[in-house]
Design an enzyme around this catalytic site. Structure first.
Site, PDB file in Angstrom:
ATOM      1  N   SER A 156     -30.284  -7.384  85.876  1.00  0.00           N
ATOM      2  CA  SER A 156     -29.522  -6.147  85.759  1.00  0.00           C
ATOM      3  C   SER A 156     -28.076  -6.496  85.441  1.00  0.00           C
ATOM      4  O   SER A 156     -27.705  -7.671  85.396  1.00  0.00           O
ATOM      5  CB  SER A 156     -29.599  -5.359  87.062  1.00  0.00           C
ATOM      6  OG  SER A 156     -28.814  -6.010  88.029  1.00  0.00           O
ATOM      7  N   LYS A 157     -27.284  -5.454  85.241  1.00  0.00           N
ATOM      8  CA  LYS A 157     -25.880  -5.608  84.845  1.00  0.00           C
ATOM      9  C   LYS A 157     -25.113  -6.604  85.709  1.00  0.00           C
ATOM     10  O   LYS A 157     -24.255  -7.336  85.218  1.00  0.00           O
ATOM     11  CB  LYS A 157     -25.174  -4.251  84.946  1.00  0.00           C
ATOM     12  CG  LYS A 157     -25.139  -3.519  83.639  1.00  0.00           C
ATOM     13  CD  LYS A 157     -23.695  -3.435  83.136  1.00  0.00           C
ATOM     14  CE  LYS A 157     -23.597  -3.078  81.682  1.00  0.00           C
ATOM     15  NZ  LYS A 157     -23.478  -4.190  80.783  1.00  0.00           N
ATOM     16  N   ARG A 158     -25.487  -6.626  87.000  1.00  0.00           N
ATOM     17  CA  ARG A 158     -24.670  -7.486  87.853  1.00  0.00           C
ATOM     18  C   ARG A 158     -24.913  -8.973  87.583  1.00  0.00           C
ATOM     19  O   ARG A 158     -24.177  -9.824  88.055  1.00  0.00           O
ATOM     20  CB  ARG A 158     -24.826  -7.089  89.324  1.00  0.00           C
ATOM     21  CG  ARG A 158     -25.936  -7.625  90.054  1.00  0.00           C
ATOM     22  CD  ARG A 158     -26.266  -6.791  91.278  1.00  0.00           C
ATOM     23  NE  ARG A 158     -27.695  -6.716  91.356  1.00  0.00           N
ATOM     24  CZ  ARG A 158     -28.439  -7.714  91.799  1.00  0.00           C
ATOM     25  NH1 ARG A 158     -27.871  -8.808  92.249  1.00  0.00           N
ATOM     26  NH2 ARG A 158     -29.745  -7.613  91.807  1.00  0.00           N
ATOM     27  N   GLY A 207     -24.595 -10.117  84.622  1.00  0.00           N
ATOM     28  CA  GLY A 207     -23.821 -10.399  83.409  1.00  0.00           C
ATOM     29  C   GLY A 207     -24.211  -9.421  82.326  1.00  0.00           C
ATOM     30  O   GLY A 207     -24.872  -8.420  82.585  1.00  0.00           O
TER      31      GLY A 207
END
Ligand code: GLU
Length: 469
Positions: free
Chosen positions: A238-240, A242
Site C-alpha cells: 500500500s501507499k505507506r 512507498g
C-alpha cells in the site's frame, strides 16, 4: 494449438499501480512469447468510481512501459446490449431467474444460514417462483446445488469449491446493469480470451465465472491466479510502502525496461537470473515459473536493477530520457556534447535524475564549490600545479584523454606534487565537488576553453581566500 489470447481489464478507479502493472505484464508477455494477442478492456461499469482521468493514467502508464495491445481498449459501458443478450439467453434456458427479495429479507436468510453453521447466503427463495421483471427485481444465476466447481489453476493447481457454499449470485442488478462476474464472462467469451492471469484476490470470483461458462456452453479458458505483492513488512502493498503508481516511478527517473524487469521478477523466475531485457523476457517468459508464494516489493532492489539497466542502455537513449529534466533546469545541450557527458556518468548513476543532477556541473556557467571540499583542498600549495596545468593545456593541440593524462602526470613530476593533493583541487575547480567522474574524462568533455577558464577561476578562489585570511 489455438492462438493465445490474453487480456488486461483494469477498472478505471485510480492510477495503474505496481500490482496491476505486473498483471498486465504477465499477460502481455505470455501473448508476445506465443505470438498471440493481448486485449485491453476498460471495466468501467462502476460509473460512480470510474473516471476518464483514470483511463488516461492507465493508458499513459502502459504506453510508458511499452506494453502495447492488439485490440481495444474496449469499454464495458459500451457493451451493455451484449450483456443483456447473454442474460436473456440464460433466462430463456432457465439458468437464471428474477428475484424480488429485499435486502432486509436477504439479511434474514444470511443470519438463518449462519445459525445453521452454513456460509451466509441467499436461500434461493425466488428460484422456482417464475417471477417476471419488475421495478426492483434483480436477475440471479441458477447455480448448481450440489457437486463441486474446480479451478484447474496453472499457478495454484486445483482449487476445489463445494457448490453448496455458493449461492444464486446476481447477474443483473435492480438498476438493470450487469454485475462484474457476468460482464467479465461475456467479454472474455466474445473476445475469445483463452488465458486469464490475474491477482489471487479474484479466486473467489472464478467458480462463479466457471459456472457461467458452463451454463453458456462455452469452453473454459486457462486460469492462473498470481499471489499478491506485499510490502517489506509482509503486509499487502500500500501507499505507506512507498510509491504505488507506475507513473510515479517514471517521474522519479526509472527506466521502463528496468521497471519491467523488476515487475516480472515479482512472482516469476528464470533460474537465478535477475537481469532481463525486454527482448529476453519476450523469449523466456512462461507460466510454469510463476511462483506460488507472495512476492515482496523492495524499492532498494528496484533502484539497483535500474542502475544495471542504465549501464546497459545506449547513451543516445539515456540522453533522450534526460532531456526533459535538463530542460526543466534550463539546459538544452547539443546532442553530441550530451552523449559525451552521459558516457562519463552512466557507470555511477542509478536513475535518470541522478544522471541529470550529475551532468549539471558540465553545463553550468558558474560553479558553486562544495564548502568542505574547497576548504580542505583549494590551498596555496596547489597554485603552481594548477598554473602549470593551464600552461600545458593551452599548448596542447591533440586534446584527448590520453594526452590529458600525460600532461597531468608530467605536471606532478615537474612540481613534485602528489596526485592526492593536486587531483582533489583540480576536481573542485572543474566540478565544484569532491566526487565526480574521472578527472581526465571531465577535462576532455569540458573542452579546452572551459577547463582553462575553470582552472583560472580556481586560482582566483585560492588567491581571494588567502587575501581574506
Ligand atoms: N477489473 C478487474 C480488476 O481491476 C479485473 C478482473 C479480471 O481480471 O477478471 O480487478
Amino acid at each position: 494449438m489455438d492462438t493465445i489470447i490474453t487480456r488486461f481489464p483494469p477498472s478505471p478507479t485510480g492510477y495503474l499501480h505496481v500490482g496491476g502493472a505486473r498483471t498486465a505484464l504477465f499477460n502481455w508477455l505470455y501473448a508476445r512469447k506465443n505470438g498471440g494477442k493481448f486485449v485491453l478492456r476498460i471495466e468501467d461499469t462502476d460509473t460512480e468510481r470510474s473516471t476518464q482521468a483514470s483511463v488516461d493514467a492507465i493508458l499513459e502508464s502502459l504506453e510508458w512501459l511499452g506494453i502495447d495491445w492488439d485490440e481495444g481498449p474496449y469499454f464495458q459501458t459500451e457493451r451493455f446490449d451484449l450483456y443483456k443478450e447473454y442474460i436473456r439467453k440464460l433466462l430463456d434456458s432457465d439458468k437464471a431467474y428474477y428475484c424480488t427479495c429485499t435486502p432486509d429479507e436477504i439479511d434474514v436468510m444470511r443470519e438463518e444460514a449462519k445459525v445453521k453453521g452454513l456460509k451466509p447466503k441467499y436461500n434461493g427463495r425466488c428460484r422456482e417462483r417464475g417471477l417476471k421483471e419488475s421495478e426492483n427485481s434483480v436477475i440471479r444465476f441458477k447455480a448448481p446445488l450440489a457437486g463441486t466447481t474446480v479451478i484447474n489453476d496453472v499457478i495454484k493447481k486445483n482449487i476445489v469449491f463445494q457448490n453448496t457454499e455458493l449461492d444464486d449470485f446476481i447477474i443483473e442488478r435492480s438498476d438493470k446493469t450487469p454485475t462484474y462476474n457476468l460482464a467479465v464472462v461475456v467479454d472474455d467469451v466474445t473476445m475469445n480470451i483463452n488465458t486469464i492471469i490475474r491477482g489471487d484476490d479474484h479466486v473467489n470470483n472464478t467458480p462463479k465465472q466457471i459456472m457461467l461458462y458452463n451454463a453458456l456452453g462455452e469452453k473454459l479458458p486457462v486460469f492462473g491466479h498470481v499471489p499478491m505483492v506485499l510490502g517489506k513488512d509482509k503486509s499487502r502493498l500500500s501507499k505507506r510502502h512507498g510509491a504505488m503508481s507506475v507513473t510515479e516511478y517514471r517521474d522519479m527517473g526509472y527506466l521502463p525496461d528496468a521497471m519491467l524487469n523488476y515487475l516480472v521478477r515479482l512472482g516469476w523466475s528464470f533460474g537465478d537470473e535477475e537481469f532481463f531485457t525486454r527482448e529476453d523476457l519476450k523469449e523466456k517468459f512462461n507460466l510454469e515459473n510463476i511462483g506460488r508464494s507472495p512476492s515482496v516489493f523492495d524499492t532498494d532492489k528496484l533502484l539497483a536493477i535500474n542502475g544495471e539497466h542504465i549501464r546497459a542502455t545506449k547513451v543516445k537513449t539515456l540522453s533522450e530520457f534526460m532531456k526533459p529534466g535538463l530542460k526543466e533546469k534550463g539546459f538544452e545541450p547539443d546532442e553530441a556534447h550530451l552523449e559525451k557527458i552521459v558516457k562519463t556518468l552512466s557507470e555511477r548513476s542509478r536513475t535518470i535524475h541522478e544522471l541529470v543532477d550529475g551532468s549539471l556541473f558540465y553545463l553550468e556557467d558558474e560553479l558553486t564549490y562544495c564548502e568542505k571540499g574547497s576548504k580542505k583542498n583549494m590551498k596555496q600549495n596547489v597554485v603552481e600545479g594548477i598554473q602549470t596545468l593551464i600552461e600545458d593545456f593551452e599548448a596542447l593541440e591533440d586534446y584527448t584523454q590520453d594526452k590529458i593524462e600525460e600532461i597531468f602526470k608530467g605536471v606532478l613530476e615537474k612540481t613534485g606534487l602528489k596526485f592526492g593533493k593536486l587531483g582533489p583541487a583540480v576536481r573542485i575547480a572543474l566540478t565544484g565537488k569532491t566526487n565526480s567522474p574521472g578527472i581526465y574524462e571531465v577535462v576532455e568533455v569540458l573542452g579546452k576553453e572551459t577547463t582553462i577558464a575553470r582552472l583560472k577561476a580556481g586560482l582566483d578562489f585560492i588567491e581571494a581566500r588567502y587575501k581574506e585570511d
